[in-house]
Design a protein around this motif. Structure first.
Motif, short mmCIF file in Angstrom:
data_model
loop_
_atom_site.label_atom_id
_atom_site.label_comp_id
_atom_site.label_asym_id
_atom_site.label_seq_id
_atom_site.Cartn_x
_atom_site.Cartn_y
_atom_site.Cartn_z
N GLU A 117 0.81 -1.22 0.00
CA GLU A 117 0.00 0.00 0.00
C GLU A 117 0.85 1.27 0.00
O GLU A 117 0.36 2.35 -0.33
CB GLU A 117 -0.90 0.04 1.25
N ILE A 118 2.11 1.15 0.39
CA ILE A 118 2.98 2.33 0.52
C ILE A 118 3.39 2.81 -0.87
O ILE A 118 3.93 2.04 -1.66
CB ILE A 118 4.23 2.00 1.37
N PRO A 119 3.14 4.10 -1.17
CA PRO A 119 3.55 4.62 -2.48
C PRO A 119 5.06 4.54 -2.62
O PRO A 119 5.80 4.84 -1.67
CB PRO A 119 3.09 6.07 -2.47
N ARG A 120 5.52 4.15 -3.77
CA ARG A 120 6.96 4.03 -4.02
C ARG A 120 7.58 5.42 -4.19
O ARG A 120 6.96 6.33 -4.70
CB ARG A 120 7.24 3.19 -5.26
N HIS A 121 8.83 5.50 -3.79
CA HIS A 121 9.63 6.70 -4.06
C HIS A 121 10.81 6.26 -4.89
O HIS A 121 11.58 5.38 -4.48
CB HIS A 121 10.12 7.36 -2.76
N THR A 122 10.98 6.87 -6.04
CA THR A 122 12.12 6.58 -6.89
C THR A 122 12.99 7.82 -6.92
O THR A 122 12.56 8.86 -7.44
CB THR A 122 11.67 6.21 -8.31
N PRO A 123 14.17 7.74 -6.32
CA PRO A 123 15.03 8.92 -6.29
C PRO A 123 15.37 9.40 -7.70
O PRO A 123 15.62 8.60 -8.59
CB PRO A 123 16.29 8.44 -5.56
N GLN A 124 15.34 10.70 -7.88
CA GLN A 124 15.72 11.31 -9.16
C GLN A 124 17.21 11.58 -9.13
O GLN A 124 17.80 11.81 -8.09
CB GLN A 124 14.95 12.63 -9.37
N GLU A 125 17.81 11.57 -10.29
CA GLU A 125 19.22 11.94 -10.38
C GLU A 125 19.40 13.38 -9.90
O GLU A 125 18.66 14.27 -10.33
CB GLU A 125 19.71 11.81 -11.83
N THR A 126 20.35 13.61 -9.03
CA THR A 126 20.57 14.96 -8.51
C THR A 126 21.90 15.55 -8.96
O THR A 126 22.24 16.64 -8.60
CB THR A 126 20.50 14.96 -6.97
N ARG A 127 22.66 14.81 -9.73
CA ARG A 127 23.97 15.33 -10.17
C ARG A 127 23.90 15.84 -11.56
O ARG A 127 23.21 15.49 -12.40
CB ARG A 127 25.02 14.22 -10.11
#
Length: 127
Positions: A117-127
């Motif tokens: 049930e937990i929405p996924r978090h996909t980290p975005q590229e920050t560099r």
């Protein structure tokens, strides 16, 4: 999907139903900890109140069955919830976990009953 990782409190039985048996409490903690990787794998940061409360108790020379535990275990979860973004409530009878859910709802935090049930978090590229 969420735009940032959430701090997710994993709530479930720890002392409940153990009659103070250290092995039963250790087994309950292991069940709570078994949910840590699945929460982490969704892109979030799992936390369990006992990870904070038990060292606090030990530093006071007490353990989870000492009278001082009543002044540390549930208050730790309440303080921690002020910093959390959600709760994952695992199955099993637990007054403390039920209190965590009630506090989370009062704070407007989502309460999940399954990691799916937990929405996924996909980290975005920050560099």
């Amino acid at each position: 999907m969420t735009d940032k990782p959430m701090l997710v409190l994993i709530a479930g039985p720890y002392r409940s139903g153990t009659d103070g048996d250290p092995q039963a409490m250790a087994a309950n903690l292991a069940r709570l900890e078994a949910a840590a990787w699945p929460v982490f794998a969704t892109g979030h940061l799992p936390v369990i109140g006992e990870w904070i409360a038990l060292p606090v108790l030990r530093s006071a020379g007490a353990g989870p069955t000492d009278p001082l535990a009543e002044q540390v275990l549930h208050p730790t979860a309440d303080r921690l919830l002020a910093h959390c973004d959600a709760v994952l409530r695992l199955p099993g009878a637990s007054a403390g976990a039920d209190q965590d859910v009630a506090t989370a709802r009062r704070l407007g935090l989502p309460v999940y009953h399954d990691v799916a049930e937990i929405p996924r978090h996909t980290p975005q590229e920050t560099r």
